[in-house]
Design a protein around this motif. Structure first.
Motif, PDB file in Angstrom:
ATOM      1  N   GLN A 153       0.830  -1.200   0.000  1.00  0.00           N
ATOM      2  CA  GLN A 153       0.000   0.000   0.000  1.00  0.00           C
ATOM      3  C   GLN A 153       0.871   1.258   0.000  1.00  0.00           C
ATOM      4  N   ALA A 154       0.317   2.339  -0.494  1.00  0.00           N
ATOM      5  CA  ALA A 154       1.029   3.617  -0.475  1.00  0.00           C
ATOM      6  C   ALA A 154       1.456   3.944   0.954  1.00  0.00           C
ATOM      7  N   GLY A 155       2.681   4.447   1.059  1.00  0.00           N
ATOM      8  CA  GLY A 155       3.243   4.733   2.373  1.00  0.00           C
ATOM      9  C   GLY A 155       4.035   3.582   2.959  1.00  0.00           C
ATOM     10  N   GLY A 156       3.922   2.417   2.343  1.00  0.00           N
ATOM     11  CA  GLY A 156       4.615   1.240   2.834  1.00  0.00           C
ATOM     12  C   GLY A 156       6.045   1.163   2.353  1.00  0.00           C
ATOM     13  N   PHE A 157       6.673   0.010   2.597  1.00  0.00           N
ATOM     14  CA  PHE A 157       8.069  -0.153   2.235  1.00  0.00           C
ATOM     15  C   PHE A 157       8.314  -1.555   1.685  1.00  0.00           C
ATOM     16  N   LEU A 158       9.389  -1.650   0.922  1.00  0.00           N
ATOM     17  CA  LEU A 158       9.888  -2.913   0.398  1.00  0.00           C
ATOM     18  C   LEU A 158      11.405  -2.820   0.331  1.00  0.00           C
ATOM     19  N   ARG A 159      12.060  -3.975   0.373  1.00  0.00           N
ATOM     20  CA  ARG A 159      13.494  -4.024   0.137  1.00  0.00           C
ATOM     21  C   ARG A 159      13.768  -4.992  -0.996  1.00  0.00           C
ATOM     22  N   LEU A 160      14.369  -4.485  -2.040  1.00  0.00           N
ATOM     23  CA  LEU A 160      14.760  -5.319  -3.169  1.00  0.00           C
ATOM     24  C   LEU A 160      16.203  -5.792  -2.980  1.00  0.00           C
ATOM     25  N   SER A 161      16.454  -6.995  -3.442  1.00  0.00           N
ATOM     26  CA  SER A 161      17.805  -7.552  -3.398  1.00  0.00           C
ATOM     27  C   SER A 161      18.231  -7.955  -4.804  1.00  0.00           C
ATOM     28  N   CYS A 162      19.517  -7.840  -5.057  1.00  0.00           N
ATOM     29  CA  CYS A 162      20.096  -8.279  -6.328  1.00  0.00           C
ATOM     30  C   CYS A 162      21.334  -9.097  -5.989  1.00  0.00           C
ATOM     31  N   ALA A 163      21.213 -10.399  -6.155  1.00  0.00           N
ATOM     32  CA  ALA A 163      22.326 -11.296  -5.875  1.00  0.00           C
ATOM     33  C   ALA A 163      23.128 -11.510  -7.154  1.00  0.00           C
ATOM     34  N   MET A 219      13.204   0.754  -0.105  1.00  0.00           N
ATOM     35  CA  MET A 219      12.228   1.702  -0.624  1.00  0.00           C
ATOM     36  C   MET A 219      11.208   1.998   0.464  1.00  0.00           C
ATOM     37  N   ASN A 220      11.198   3.230   0.936  1.00  0.00           N
ATOM     38  CA  ASN A 220      10.261   3.673   1.968  1.00  0.00           C
ATOM     39  C   ASN A 220       9.288   4.691   1.391  1.00  0.00           C
ATOM     40  N   SER A 221       8.229   4.919   2.116  1.00  0.00           N
ATOM     41  CA  SER A 221       7.215   5.915   1.703  1.00  0.00           C
ATOM     42  C   SER A 221       6.836   5.730   0.248  1.00  0.00           C
ATOM     43  N   LEU A 222       6.515   4.510  -0.106  1.00  0.00           N
ATOM     44  CA  LEU A 222       6.209   4.199  -1.496  1.00  0.00           C
ATOM     45  C   LEU A 222       4.947   4.902  -1.972  1.00  0.00           C
ATOM     46  N   LYS A 223       4.980   5.266  -3.241  1.00  0.00           N
ATOM     47  CA  LYS A 223       3.870   5.974  -3.876  1.00  0.00           C
ATOM     48  C   LYS A 223       3.362   5.144  -5.057  1.00  0.00           C
ATOM     49  N   PRO A 224       2.119   5.332  -5.455  1.00  0.00           N
ATOM     50  CA  PRO A 224       1.610   4.597  -6.621  1.00  0.00           C
ATOM     51  C   PRO A 224       2.488   4.795  -7.862  1.00  0.00           C
ATOM     52  N   GLU A 225       3.079   5.962  -7.992  1.00  0.00           N
ATOM     53  CA  GLU A 225       3.923   6.218  -9.170  1.00  0.00           C
ATOM     54  C   GLU A 225       5.250   5.470  -9.124  1.00  0.00           C
ATOM     55  N   ASP A 226       5.542   4.793  -8.038  1.00  0.00           N
ATOM     56  CA  ASP A 226       6.721   3.928  -7.970  1.00  0.00           C
ATOM     57  C   ASP A 226       6.452   2.556  -8.584  1.00  0.00           C
ATOM     58  N   THR A 227       5.202   2.301  -8.941  1.00  0.00           N
ATOM     59  CA  THR A 227       4.853   1.019  -9.539  1.00  0.00           C
ATOM     60  C   THR A 227       5.607   0.813 -10.850  1.00  0.00           C
ATOM     61  N   GLY A 256      19.416  -8.012 -14.678  1.00  0.00           N
ATOM     62  CA  GLY A 256      18.631  -9.077 -14.087  1.00  0.00           C
ATOM     63  C   GLY A 256      17.319  -9.224 -14.832  1.00  0.00           C
ATOM     64  N   GLN A 257      16.508 -10.161 -14.358  1.00  0.00           N
ATOM     65  CA  GLN A 257      15.256 -10.464 -15.040  1.00  0.00           C
ATOM     66  C   GLN A 257      14.132  -9.512 -14.645  1.00  0.00           C
ATOM     67  N   GLY A 258      14.321  -8.775 -13.583  1.00  0.00           N
ATOM     68  CA  GLY A 258      13.316  -7.811 -13.136  1.00  0.00           C
ATOM     69  C   GLY A 258      12.416  -8.371 -12.056  1.00  0.00           C
ATOM     70  N   THR A 259      11.940  -7.479 -11.214  1.00  0.00           N
ATOM     71  CA  THR A 259      10.984  -7.848 -10.169  1.00  0.00           C
ATOM     72  C   THR A 259       9.895  -6.783 -10.114  1.00  0.00           C
ATOM     73  N   GLN A 260       8.653  -7.220 -10.042  1.00  0.00           N
ATOM     74  CA  GLN A 260       7.515  -6.301 -10.096  1.00  0.00           C
ATOM     75  C   GLN A 260       7.269  -5.666  -8.730  1.00  0.00           C
ATOM     76  N   VAL A 261       7.120  -4.366  -8.730  1.00  0.00           N
ATOM     77  CA  VAL A 261       6.707  -3.622  -7.538  1.00  0.00           C
ATOM     78  C   VAL A 261       5.407  -2.917  -7.874  1.00  0.00           C
ATOM     79  N   THR A 262       4.382  -3.172  -7.085  1.00  0.00           N
ATOM     80  CA  THR A 262       3.079  -2.549  -7.289  1.00  0.00           C
ATOM     81  C   THR A 262       2.669  -1.847  -6.008  1.00  0.00           C
ATOM     82  N   VAL A 263       2.385  -0.555  -6.117  1.00  0.00           N
ATOM     83  CA  VAL A 263       1.976   0.240  -4.966  1.00  0.00           C
ATOM     84  C   VAL A 263       0.533   0.663  -5.173  1.00  0.00           C
ATOM     85  N   SER A 264      -0.333   0.232  -4.285  1.00  0.00           N
ATOM     86  CA  SER A 264      -1.745   0.566  -4.399  1.00  0.00           C
ATOM     87  C   SER A 264      -2.055   1.833  -3.611  1.00  0.00           C
ATOM     88  N   SER A 265      -3.017   2.603  -4.123  1.00  0.00           N
ATOM     89  CA  SER A 265      -3.379   3.867  -3.459  1.00  0.00           C
ATOM     90  C   SER A 265      -4.453   3.654  -2.412  1.00  0.00           C
TER      91      SER A 265
END
Length: 116
Positions: A13-23, A82-90, A107-116
Motif C-alpha cells: 500500500q502507499a506509504g509502505g516499504f519494500l526491500r529489493l535484493s540483487c544477488a 524503498m520507503n514511503s512508497l507511492k503509486p507512481e513507484d509502480t 537481471g530479469q526484473g521484479t515487479q513492484v506494485t503500490v496501491s493507493s
C-alpha cells in the motif's frame, strides 16, 4: 558469465516499504557501477539509483530521501530499500551491473506494485 537475480518485489500500500535484493554471481566489487532501474507500463526504463565500486551513490530526484541503495560485499548482494512508497513507484525494477562501458548486465526484473 554474470548472473543477476532480483528478489523482494511485491504488492504494497502507499506509504509502505519494500526491500529489493540483487544477488550477483561472483565478487560485486569487480563491477565499476551497479544500479537499479525501473520501467513502468508504456514508459522508458529509467535510472533509480546507482552505487560505484568506491561506494558513491546517485539517486533519481523522484526517489531522493525515500530510497536507499546499499550493498553487502560479503554476500555479493546489492539492495534497494524503498520507503514511503507511492503509486507512481509502480514498475518492474531491474538490477544492472557494469563491468566496463561495453559490458553491461541486467537481471530479469521484479515487479513492484503500490496501491493507493
Amino acid at each position: 558469465q554474470v548472473q543477476l537475480v532480483e528478489s523482494g518485489g511485491g504488492l504494497v500500500q502507499a506509504g509502505g516499504f519494500l526491500r529489493l535484493s540483487c544477488a550477483a554471481s561472483g565478487n560485486i566489487l569487480r563491477f565499476s557501477v551497479m544500479g537499479w532501474y525501473r520501467q513502468a507500463p508504456g514508459k522508458q526504463r529509467e535510472l533509480v539509483a546507482t552505487i560505484t565500486s568506491g561506494g558513491s551513490t546517485i539517486y533519481a530526484d523522484s526517489v531522493k530521501g525515500r530510497f536507499t541503495i546499499s550493498r553487502d560485499t560479503a554476500k555479493n548482494t546489492m539492495y534497494l530499500q524503498m520507503n514511503s512508497l507511492k503509486p507512481e513507484d509502480t514498475a518492474v525494477y531491474y538490477c544492472n551491473a557494469q563491468l566496463t562501458t561495453s559490458l553491461n548486465y541486467w537481471g530479469q526484473g521484479t515487479q513492484v506494485t503500490v496501491s493507493s
